[in-house]
Write a protein that holds these residues in place. Structure first.
Motif, PDB file in Angstrom:
ATOM      1  N   VAL A  35       0.840  -1.197   0.000  1.00  0.00           N
ATOM      2  CA  VAL A  35       0.000   0.000   0.000  1.00  0.00           C
ATOM      3  C   VAL A  35       0.873   1.244   0.000  1.00  0.00           C
ATOM      4  O   VAL A  35       0.592   2.225  -0.706  1.00  0.00           O
ATOM      5  N   GLY A  93      -3.413  -0.842  -3.796  1.00  0.00           N
ATOM      6  CA  GLY A  93      -4.651  -0.635  -3.049  1.00  0.00           C
ATOM      7  C   GLY A  93      -5.070  -1.835  -2.222  1.00  0.00           C
ATOM      8  O   GLY A  93      -4.941  -2.985  -2.653  1.00  0.00           O
ATOM      9  N   LEU A  94      -5.606  -1.563  -1.025  1.00  0.00           N
ATOM     10  CA  LEU A  94      -6.125  -2.610  -0.150  1.00  0.00           C
ATOM     11  C   LEU A  94      -7.611  -2.820  -0.419  1.00  0.00           C
ATOM     12  O   LEU A  94      -8.379  -1.859  -0.488  1.00  0.00           O
ATOM     13  N   CYS A 112     -14.750  -6.803   0.703  1.00  0.00           N
ATOM     14  CA  CYS A 112     -14.439  -6.754   2.136  1.00  0.00           C
ATOM     15  C   CYS A 112     -15.742  -6.704   2.928  1.00  0.00           C
ATOM     16  O   CYS A 112     -16.656  -5.946   2.576  1.00  0.00           O
ATOM     17  N   ARG A 126     -14.018  -2.962   6.529  1.00  0.00           N
ATOM     18  CA  ARG A 126     -13.638  -2.092   5.421  1.00  0.00           C
ATOM     19  C   ARG A 126     -12.680  -0.980   5.879  1.00  0.00           C
ATOM     20  O   ARG A 126     -12.886  -0.361   6.915  1.00  0.00           O
ATOM     21  N   ASP A 127     -11.602  -0.787   5.122  1.00  0.00           N
ATOM     22  CA  ASP A 127     -10.573   0.249   5.331  1.00  0.00           C
ATOM     23  C   ASP A 127      -9.524  -0.139   6.366  1.00  0.00           C
ATOM     24  O   ASP A 127      -8.518   0.557   6.497  1.00  0.00           O
ATOM     25  N   ARG A 147      -7.471   4.068   4.789  1.00  0.00           N
ATOM     26  CA  ARG A 147      -8.034   5.218   4.061  1.00  0.00           C
ATOM     27  C   ARG A 147      -7.613   6.522   4.726  1.00  0.00           C
ATOM     28  O   ARG A 147      -7.247   7.491   4.045  1.00  0.00           O
ATOM     29  N   VAL A 179      -7.532   2.419  -1.031  1.00  0.00           N
ATOM     30  CA  VAL A 179      -8.476   1.330  -0.801  1.00  0.00           C
ATOM     31  C   VAL A 179      -9.350   1.134  -2.030  1.00  0.00           C
ATOM     32  O   VAL A 179      -9.555   2.053  -2.825  1.00  0.00           O
ATOM     33  N   ARG A 180      -9.833  -0.088  -2.194  1.00  0.00           N
ATOM     34  CA  ARG A 180     -10.718  -0.437  -3.309  1.00  0.00           C
ATOM     35  C   ARG A 180     -11.957  -1.134  -2.737  1.00  0.00           C
ATOM     36  O   ARG A 180     -11.844  -1.942  -1.813  1.00  0.00           O
TER      37      ARG A 180
END
Length: 320
Positions: A170, A175-176, A196, A201-202, A215, A223-224
């Motif tokens: 990252v 992107g995570l 996720c 998430r994040d 994020r 992030v994705r």
């Protein structure tokens, strides 16, 4: 079997499809589910008495037909229509709802929605939505990232440094998508999509640092929300003996089956002094070359074979 309620479909698509409830609110918890071997695309369609869809959509021609039913010009009755197995009716094109249709939906607890959107577009949106919502799914333990726009799932036993590797990737601009629990959905015959869980998430958990908000630390582009799964990186512990016995010129392509979809996989030994982030990036670049028909290992072996052949031919010529 995956299913969703009419209420959930309405909430998720209300704004995009300009939906409004007209009748049948008591049926809001009716379930939309895959019907046997029928494809998901067959769940939605224009009004059909022969092969009824779970979601019956009424456009201009269908509303005209029902209007003729009301006047008695057609022998088929509304009773026959509501004897069909259906979960939801949508009147599209901002058309007026036939009175008898509203009445039957109310008494039979069949949700009736209206939409200002034209029926072909509405059906396309709902088919894509249902394909994602009703896809077969599973959960894998690992870290899922977008590396050079390739979905990469990093797996391996606990303590090998998956999260630390993800943090370094990252920081290098990748992107995570998900850490720890990765939800995988089969959205096509040969397509898996990783997502996720909302609660995670994040977030990325790194030993010694705790839970990090990726994020907030690295920004929106770190992030994705989702990514197709294309490559699996298996991290395995390695010692000197393992590294010495490793087949360095193996050209066999490994695959792993998830939800009956074959996914290319690579095994990376974890040893002191190895830069795993660089190795993952190289593995992804090599995967991209493979997809373009370029196999570096095979090219090297072919070149090596050609050189040996030339030397052998030259030796034979000298002997003659």
């Amino acid at each position: 079997m995956p299913s969703i309620s009419v209420r959930r479909l309405y909430q998720d698509n209300q704004s995009k499809l300009k939906l409004a409830w007209s009748a049948g609110t008591a049926g809001a918890d009716n379930r939309i589910a895959i019907d046997g071997d029928k494809p998901i695309l067959a769940l939605v369609g224009h009004l059909n008495f022969i092969h009824p869809n779970q979601i019956q959509v009424l456009g201009v021609a269908e509303v005209e037909y029902l209007s003729k039913l009301e006047t008695g010009d057609i022998k088929t009755s509304f009773d026959e229509l509501f004897n069909l197995p259906m979960t939801l009716i949508i009147v599209a094109n901002n058309l007026a709802v036939p009175y008898m249709l509203r009445d039957y939906c109310h008494t039979r607890n069949v949700p009736l929605l209206t939409s200002k959107i034209e029926s072909p577009f509405l059906m396309d949106v709902l088919r894509i939505y249902l394909q994602r919502s009703l896809a077969a799914s599973t959960v894998k333990h690992g870290v899922f990232l977008d590396v050079f726009e390739v979905g990469v799932l990093i797996v391996g036993q606990s303590g090998l440094g998956k999260s630390e590797l993800a943090l370094e990737l990252v920081s290098r601009g990748h992107g995570l998508v998900a850490d720890d629990a990765v939800e995988l959905y089969r959205i096509g015959p040969e397509i898996l999509e990783g997502r996720c869980p909302p609660m995670l998430r994040d977030f990325l958990e790194v030993r010694g640092l705790g839970v990090l908000n990726i994020r907030a630390i690295f920004g929106e582009t770190a992030v994705r929300p989702r990514q197709p799964l294309q490559l699996i990186i298996n991290l395995v512990p390695a010692d000197d003996d393992y590294m010495q016995n490793l087949d360095r010129l193996s050209i066999q392509s490994e695959t792993q089956s998830i939800l009956n979809v074959a996914v290319r996989s690579v095994t990376l030994p974890v040893a002191v002094g190895r830069n795993l982030a660089v190795l993952v990036e190289a593995a992804v670049r090599n995967y991209i070359l493979h997809m373009r028909g370029k196999d570096s290992t095979k090219e090297f072996l072919d070149r090596h074979t050609a050189v040996l052949k030339e030397e052998n031919d030259a030796h034979e010529n000298r002997t003659d």
